[in-house]
Scaffold this active site. Structure first.
Site, PDB file in Angstrom:
ATOM      1  N   VAL A  68     -35.162  33.169   8.190  1.00 50.99           N
ATOM      2  CA  VAL A  68     -36.197  32.746   7.234  1.00 50.99           C
ATOM      3  C   VAL A  68     -36.223  33.780   6.118  1.00 50.99           C
ATOM      4  O   VAL A  68     -36.480  34.972   6.372  1.00 50.99           O
ATOM      5  CB  VAL A  68     -37.578  32.625   7.909  1.00 50.99           C
ATOM      6  CG1 VAL A  68     -38.628  32.222   6.871  1.00 50.99           C
ATOM      7  CG2 VAL A  68     -37.539  31.603   9.049  1.00 50.99           C
TER       8      VAL A  68
ATOM      9  N   ARG B 149     -48.257  33.957  15.473  1.00 52.07           N
ATOM     10  CA  ARG B 149     -47.364  34.055  16.629  1.00 52.07           C
ATOM     11  C   ARG B 149     -46.044  33.336  16.351  1.00 52.07           C
ATOM     12  O   ARG B 149     -46.025  32.241  15.780  1.00 52.07           O
ATOM     13  CB  ARG B 149     -48.033  33.449  17.867  1.00 52.07           C
ATOM     14  CG  ARG B 149     -49.228  34.275  18.313  1.00 52.07           C
ATOM     15  CD  ARG B 149     -49.809  33.793  19.622  1.00 52.07           C
ATOM     16  NE  ARG B 149     -51.123  34.373  19.817  1.00 52.07           N
ATOM     17  CZ  ARG B 149     -51.353  35.620  20.238  1.00 52.07           C
ATOM     18  NH1 ARG B 149     -50.335  36.399  20.556  1.00 52.07           N
ATOM     19  NH2 ARG B 149     -52.581  36.072  20.370  1.00 52.07           N
TER      20      ARG B 149
ATOM     21  N   HIS C 120     -40.424  39.464   6.796  1.00 49.80           N
ATOM     22  CA  HIS C 120     -41.391  39.435   7.889  1.00 49.80           C
ATOM     23  C   HIS C 120     -41.043  40.532   8.874  1.00 49.80           C
ATOM     24  O   HIS C 120     -39.871  40.777   9.173  1.00 49.80           O
ATOM     25  CB  HIS C 120     -41.398  38.080   8.607  1.00 49.80           C
ATOM     26  CG  HIS C 120     -40.042  37.558   8.953  1.00 49.80           C
ATOM     27  ND1 HIS C 120     -39.212  36.965   8.013  1.00 49.80           N
ATOM     28  CD2 HIS C 120     -39.352  37.547  10.124  1.00 49.80           C
ATOM     29  CE1 HIS C 120     -38.086  36.608   8.599  1.00 49.80           C
ATOM     30  NE2 HIS C 120     -38.132  36.960   9.887  1.00 49.80           N
TER      31      HIS C 120
ATOM     32  N   ILE D 211     -42.947  31.087  16.940  1.00 49.44           N
ATOM     33  CA  ILE D 211     -42.859  29.803  17.650  1.00 49.44           C
ATOM     34  C   ILE D 211     -41.903  29.884  18.836  1.00 49.44           C
ATOM     35  O   ILE D 211     -41.980  29.062  19.757  1.00 49.44           O
ATOM     36  CB  ILE D 211     -42.431  28.695  16.657  1.00 49.44           C
ATOM     37  CG1 ILE D 211     -42.837  27.320  17.146  1.00 49.44           C
ATOM     38  CG2 ILE D 211     -40.939  28.755  16.365  1.00 49.44           C
ATOM     39  CD1 ILE D 211     -42.725  26.230  16.089  1.00 49.44           C
TER      40      ILE D 211
ATOM     41  N   HIS E 223     -41.203  41.520  12.737  1.00 50.83           N
ATOM     42  CA  HIS E 223     -41.419  41.033  14.097  1.00 50.83           C
ATOM     43  C   HIS E 223     -42.153  42.142  14.850  1.00 50.83           C
ATOM     44  O   HIS E 223     -41.657  43.278  14.911  1.00 50.83           O
ATOM     45  CB  HIS E 223     -40.083  40.810  14.814  1.00 50.83           C
ATOM     46  CG  HIS E 223     -39.249  39.701  14.274  1.00 50.83           C
ATOM     47  ND1 HIS E 223     -39.170  38.462  14.870  1.00 50.83           N
ATOM     48  CD2 HIS E 223     -38.423  39.647  13.196  1.00 50.83           C
ATOM     49  CE1 HIS E 223     -38.331  37.701  14.182  1.00 50.83           C
ATOM     50  NE2 HIS E 223     -37.864  38.395  13.164  1.00 50.83           N
TER      51      HIS E 223
END
Ligand code: AMP
Length: 114
Positions: free
Chosen positions: A96, A29, A100, A31, A102
């Site tokens: 980052v 999840r 990744h 942050i 989302h």
């Protein structure tokens, strides 16, 4: 790559709310969630940005999409809908530098994004 926050999550050096894990992929999840469901789906092997994805990575990047879909479906969002996004570099908001997806769901998501 000690400055890679997500490698530290993979190594359990910093905590995360992990929702899925296999040999190649981790999902946890966000942050700072932007929707009732906001999960990040990452490869365990570091690839800094989408620009760095190579032909040999195609199956792995496909796995990220499949895992995101499975999490959305398992959470009950298949019919209502959900969004999967990957930001690439600063202008898109990437902060980052470990690719990744989302996964966002649980509210009406506007388009175009900001
Ligand atoms: P991006 O801006 O696309 O690079 O996305 C990075 C995401 O990582 C942001 O949505 C952050 O809220 C999220 N994030 C940063 N640190 C953590 C952390 N320790 N655990 C979970 N998510 C994080």
């Amino acid at each position: 790559m000690s400055d890679d926050l997500f490698l530290k999550i993979i190594a359990r050096e910093i905590p995360a709310d992990i929702v899925y894990e296999d040999d190649e992929v981790l999902a946890f999840r966000d942050i700072n969630p932007q929707a009732p469901l906001h999960v990040l789906v990452i490869p365990k092997r570091r690839i800094p940005t989408l620009n760095d994805v190579e032909e040999k990575d195609e199956r792995l990047v496909g796995r990220l999409l499949n895992v995101a879909r499975e999490i959305a479906v398992d959470a009950g969002y298949a019919d209502d809908g959900y969004r999967v996004v990957m930001n690439c570099n600063e202008a898109a908001g990437q902060t980052v530098f470990h690719i990744h997806l989302h996964l966002l769901a649980g509210r009406a998501l506007t388009w175009p994004p900001g």
